[in-house]
Design a protein around this motif. Structure first.
Motif, PDB file in Angstrom:
ATOM      1  N   THR A  67      22.328  39.138 -19.952  1.00 29.86           N
ATOM      2  CA  THR A  67      22.766  37.676 -19.750  1.00 29.86           C
ATOM      3  C   THR A  67      21.700  36.906 -19.078  1.00 29.86           C
ATOM      4  O   THR A  67      20.705  37.508 -18.684  1.00 29.86           O
ATOM      5  N   VAL A  68      21.949  35.754 -18.825  1.00 30.93           N
ATOM      6  CA  VAL A  68      20.855  34.868 -18.373  1.00 30.93           C
ATOM      7  C   VAL A  68      20.416  35.247 -16.750  1.00 30.93           C
ATOM      8  O   VAL A  68      19.265  35.160 -16.407  1.00 30.93           O
ATOM      9  N   GLY A  80      24.864  34.614 -24.521  1.00 33.06           N
ATOM     10  CA  GLY A  80      24.470  33.432 -23.980  1.00 33.06           C
ATOM     11  C   GLY A  80      23.666  32.787 -25.077  1.00 33.06           C
ATOM     12  O   GLY A  80      23.226  33.655 -25.870  1.00 33.06           O
ATOM     13  N   THR A  81      23.315  31.615 -24.925  1.00 36.62           N
ATOM     14  CA  THR A  81      22.648  30.966 -26.138  1.00 36.62           C
ATOM     15  C   THR A  81      21.090  30.669 -25.737  1.00 36.62           C
ATOM     16  O   THR A  81      20.255  31.113 -26.562  1.00 36.62           O
ATOM     17  N   LEU A 127      29.307  27.445 -27.429  1.00 33.82           N
ATOM     18  CA  LEU A 127      29.297  26.935 -25.928  1.00 33.82           C
ATOM     19  C   LEU A 127      29.118  25.347 -26.032  1.00 33.82           C
ATOM     20  O   LEU A 127      29.142  24.818 -24.886  1.00 33.82           O
ATOM     21  N   ARG A 142      18.459  23.902 -18.334  1.00 29.29           N
ATOM     22  CA  ARG A 142      17.792  24.993 -17.552  1.00 29.29           C
ATOM     23  C   ARG A 142      16.968  24.159 -16.393  1.00 29.29           C
ATOM     24  O   ARG A 142      16.357  23.355 -16.640  1.00 29.29           O
ATOM     25  N   HIS A 172      25.994  26.828 -12.401  1.00 28.54           N
ATOM     26  CA  HIS A 172      25.896  26.915 -13.754  1.00 28.54           C
ATOM     27  C   HIS A 172      27.070  27.315 -14.197  1.00 28.54           C
ATOM     28  O   HIS A 172      27.302  28.502 -14.554  1.00 28.54           O
ATOM     29  N   SER A 190      29.272  26.291 -19.148  1.00 26.30           N
ATOM     30  CA  SER A 190      30.118  26.933 -20.368  1.00 26.30           C
ATOM     31  C   SER A 190      31.099  27.810 -20.054  1.00 26.30           C
ATOM     32  O   SER A 190      31.667  28.445 -20.588  1.00 26.30           O
TER      33      SER A 190
HETATM   34  C1  8YV Z   1      25.932  31.019 -20.011  1.00 26.69           C
HETATM   35  C2  8YV Z   1      23.977  29.271 -20.545  1.00 26.69           C
HETATM   36  O1  8YV Z   1      26.946  31.280 -19.337  1.00 26.69           O
HETATM   37  O2  8YV Z   1      24.381  30.519 -22.734  1.00 26.69           O
HETATM   38  C3  8YV Z   1      23.393  29.729 -22.227  1.00 26.69           C
HETATM   39  O3  8YV Z   1      22.215  29.415 -22.189  1.00 26.69           O
HETATM   40  O4  8YV Z   1      22.963  28.648 -19.847  1.00 26.69           O
HETATM   41  C4  8YV Z   1      25.320  29.609 -19.946  1.00 26.69           C
HETATM   42  O5  8YV Z   1      26.237  28.592 -20.251  1.00 26.69           O
HETATM   43  C5  8YV Z   1      24.852  31.909 -19.841  1.00 26.69           C
HETATM   44  O6  8YV Z   1      23.688  31.841 -20.301  1.00 26.69           O
HETATM   45  C6  8YV Z   1      25.342  33.497 -20.080  1.00 26.69           C
HETATM   46  O7  8YV Z   1      24.330  34.359 -20.130  1.00 26.69           O
END
Ligand code: 8YV
Length: 328
Positions: free
Chosen positions: A55-56, A79-80, A104, A243, A290, A293
């Motif tokens: 994840t992030v 995540g995106t 998201l 970001r 953060h 989403s």
């Molecule tokens: C996520 C986000 O919660 O998806 C993304 O890029 O910034 C967030 O909304 C997070 O990244 C999950 O890894």
């Protein structure tokens, strides 16, 4: 004889339904405690994984990737944004990277709109006043904010989320302006009644509210640097749900403290989870952890995408959400 299931290492706790399905399909290693992994733990993970689900909060950099076992062929990120992954090294090592775009969009746009409303209308200040027990009652001149309707919104990054923000903002009576690498097709501009600004500098200097909705890439790091932030009008507000790295947080903090800009709504920070402590002292900012989403529906949709990306890849097909380094 049954084929050996691929080892899938998931770095953080995901919704239960997703973890359950992940366990059914693959030889899955979960992080029950949800403690973020250290770089050393990530190295351990890539030494055993056929598929990594980060994840992030995981920095999948050269130091980690250079120690991956040869069977690690897929990083299916939850995540995106993919700025936490060294895409060039992944490509060199023939590791496919996928993300979870699209699911998201609406939640993040809702949160952006919430910040666009909250900062000029002093929502969290009012809430703090109520909880302090110091509210003495209505007065014609207390808690006055600024009107949203009729103002100019400048969207930096008009992708899926930027457009979803524009749709909402239009309904709130804001006029829509945007800066993007490419001008949108006419039919979208017409639907959104959006004005394209090729020059970010010129747009910034004329907006009442600016929303940051572009991804963080090497090209957008500190896109809103001190020089550009200084172009903003004194009465302008800025919100960021993208970001933290896109915006120079220290420069913004200095401007907020000096009253060179009216306020800010920030859901993301340059050095998460650290926040410039001076921001915490300011009344004209709304700070969120953060959570743009963070809906259960969104998290399940993200998990579904991760499952589909892994399953498709394991079955020998191109996963639907393959990230191409060239796209960034
Ligand atoms: C996520 C986000 O919660 O998806 C993304 O890029 O910034 C967030 O909304 C997070 O990244 C999950 O890894």
């Amino acid at each position: 004889m049954s084929k050996k299931k691929p080892v899938v290492v998931v770095t953080r706790k995901l919704p239960e339904a997703i973890e359950t399905r992940m366990m059914e399909l693959f030889d899955t290693r979960l992080n029950h405690e949800d403690k973020p992994m250290s770089q050393a733990e990530l190295v351990e993970a890539v030494r055993v994984a056929d598929v990594l689900v980060p994840t992030v909060t995981d920095k999948i950099d050269l130091g980690v990737l250079s120690q991956s076992n040869p069977n690690l062929k897929l990083i299916a990120s939850f995540g995106t944004g993919v700025d936490h992954i060294d895409l060039a090294t992944a490509r060199q090592r023939n590791i496919t990277v996928t993300n979870t775009p699209g699911v998201l969009t609406e939640d993040t746009a809702d949160m952006t709109m919430a910040l666009i409303m909250s900062v000029p209308r002093r929502l969290t200040e009012g809430e703090r006043l109520m909880r302090s027990g110091e509210w003495t009652g209505w007065s014609p001149t207390s808690m006055l904010g600024h009107r949203i309707w009729g103002k100019r919104l400048g969207i930096v990054g008009m992708g899926r989320i930027g457009q979803a923000v524009a749709r909402r903002a239009k309904a709130f009576g804001l006029s829509i302006h945007y800066h993007n690498r490419n001008k949108l097709p006419d039919y979208i501009e017409e639907e959104l009644e959006a004005t394209y600004w090729e020059s970010l500098d010129q747009m910034l200097a004329r907006m009442d509210i600016v929303s940051v909705n572009c991804p963080h890439t090497p090209g957008t790091f500190h896109l809103l640097n001190s020089r550009r932030l200084k172009l903003l009008q004194k009465h302008a507000y800025i919100v960021n749900t993208s970001r933290g790295e896109v915006l120079d947080e220290n420069a913004l903090t200095r401007m907020l403290r000096a009253g060179d800009i009216a306020g800010a709504g920030l859901d993301v920070f340059e050095h998460e989870p650290a926040v410039n402590p001076k921001l915490l002292e300011l009344d004209n900012v709304v700070l969120l952890p953060h959570m743009g989403s963070a809906t259960i529906e969104g998290r399940i949709d993200m998990g579904e995408k991760v499952l589909i990306n892994i399953k498709t890849f394991i079955d020998g097909h191109t996963p639907p959400d393959r990230v191409l380094a060239a796209m960034l």
